[in-house]
Design an enzyme around this catalytic site. Structure first.
Site, PDB file in Angstrom:
ATOM      1  N   ASP A 183     -29.347  22.152 -13.686  1.00  0.00           N
ATOM      2  CA  ASP A 183     -30.282  21.695 -14.720  1.00  0.00           C
ATOM      3  C   ASP A 183     -31.664  22.320 -14.557  1.00  0.00           C
ATOM      4  O   ASP A 183     -32.528  22.146 -15.418  1.00  0.00           O
ATOM      5  CB  ASP A 183     -30.383  20.163 -14.704  1.00  0.00           C
ATOM      6  N   GLN A 185     -25.885  24.478 -22.182  1.00  0.00           N
ATOM      7  CA  GLN A 185     -26.755  23.328 -22.456  1.00  0.00           C
ATOM      8  C   GLN A 185     -27.533  23.568 -23.736  1.00  0.00           C
ATOM      9  O   GLN A 185     -27.950  24.689 -24.020  1.00  0.00           O
ATOM     10  CB  GLN A 185     -27.743  23.105 -21.310  1.00  0.00           C
ATOM     11  N   SER A 234     -33.241  17.632 -22.403  1.00  0.00           N
ATOM     12  CA  SER A 234     -31.843  18.060 -22.506  1.00  0.00           C
ATOM     13  C   SER A 234     -31.081  17.126 -23.433  1.00  0.00           C
ATOM     14  O   SER A 234     -31.262  15.908 -23.391  1.00  0.00           O
ATOM     15  CB  SER A 234     -31.182  18.060 -21.130  1.00  0.00           C
TER      16      SER A 234
END
Length: 305
Positions: free
Chosen positions: A215, A289, A239
């Protein structure tokens, strides 16, 4: 070049705290509690809740089945000051695959949904299309922690604390970022990473640490063509979803190359892809993502004014 930041906790302590953070307290009935980071404040880091949710699902499948993919949706911003509750649903157990659903909650409100698939090891045909990019080795690069420490001398307050915060993972960017004054550049980045100390010999821990680290340095790739900075308050970002496919074995305490790219950004969203290579050139994981990216109101006014 092997630069480190000497002040702060020792590397072994940082990694031990990370392993403890990603461990879970069983509460019975496929319910688990994930700890919050010591001294944490503000928004919960997405990589943490993904890794903890993966750990909760992992505890409900046989040991011979390894994580091969996960897909997560972030529903609400979590608080770094609170523990997280994880409830696991055992949706499927077949001869080779197991599937689990996990809901992460704080104060009774769901903050993340996760679906994880596990597979028993099997033999099959093999090929690898992408080749690891030809970039400098990590030993030739400066640690991002050293660069952040130099930048911290230019600022004060919360921004300085963020830049100086000790981290259990050593990132070394091939194209170092200026977090305070980023310049416009193509939406592609290469960064080596590994934990700052050795991890236990447990593949599940290494997969969880990779989920945690994946991440970092991903959504920010969407900002590179626009020269925007989180730290200067020019953009609000969060996110929206996160997916990982585990392809091959690896150790997260050995150097891994994270190659990120953002092929599209628009409609207040940024889409990003990542490939993670072991130092021997094997593709060990792929990541995708999408995140929300909105210029802050003050930045929009400055652009217009």
């Amino acid at each position: 070049m092997n630069e480190t930041v000497s002040s702060g906790p020792i590397p072994e302590q940082l990694v031990a705290e990370l392993v403890l953070l990603l461990d879970l307290e069983p509460r019975g009935g496929d319910r688990f509690i994930g700890r919050h980071r010591k001294g944490g404040s503000g928004r919960l880091f997405g990589g943490q809740v993904i890794a903890q949710a993966l750990g909760a699902a992992r505890r409900t499948v046989p040991d011979d089945r390894h994580t091969h993919s996960l897909h997560a949706y972030f529903l609400r911003g979590g608080s770094a000051d609170l523990d997280v509750e994880f409830r696991v649903k055992r949706d499927f157990d077949g001869r080779s695959f197991s599937n689990r659903r996990v809901v992460a909650s704080q104060q009774g409100q769901p903050i993340l949904n996760l679906i994880v698939s596990f597979q028993a090891p099997q033999e099959g045909v093999e090929h690898q299309l992408p080749q690891m990019p030809n970039v400098p080795m990590p030993e030739e690069l400066r640690s991002d922690a050293v660069i952040r420490k130099e930048l911290a001398e230019q600022v004060s307050g919360p921004m300085r604390e963020v830049l100086l915060r000790p981290r259990p993972i050593d990132f070394r960017s091939v194209e170092p970022r200026d977090w305070l004054d980023p310049q416009k550049r193509p939406p592609v980045a290469h960064v080596w990473f590994r934990t700052v100390a050795e991890l236990p010999d447990n593949p599940s821990i290494h997969r969880a640490v990779l989920a945690y680290a994946s991440d970092y340095n991903l959504l920010s790739t969407s900002l590179q063509p626009h020269g925007l900075s989180y730290h200067k308050g020019e953009v609000k970002a969060a996110s929206l979803d996160h997916a990982i496919w585990y392809h091959d074995s690896f150790r997260a305490d050995e150097w891994l190359l994270y190659v990120t790219e953002s092929p599209w950004t628009g409609l207040s969203r940024g889409f990003n892809r990542g490939q993670i290579f072991a130092q021997d050139g094997r593709l060990v994981a792929s990541v995708a993502q999408e995140g929300m990216i909105r210029p802050s109101r003050s930045h929009v006014i400055n652009m217009r004014g």
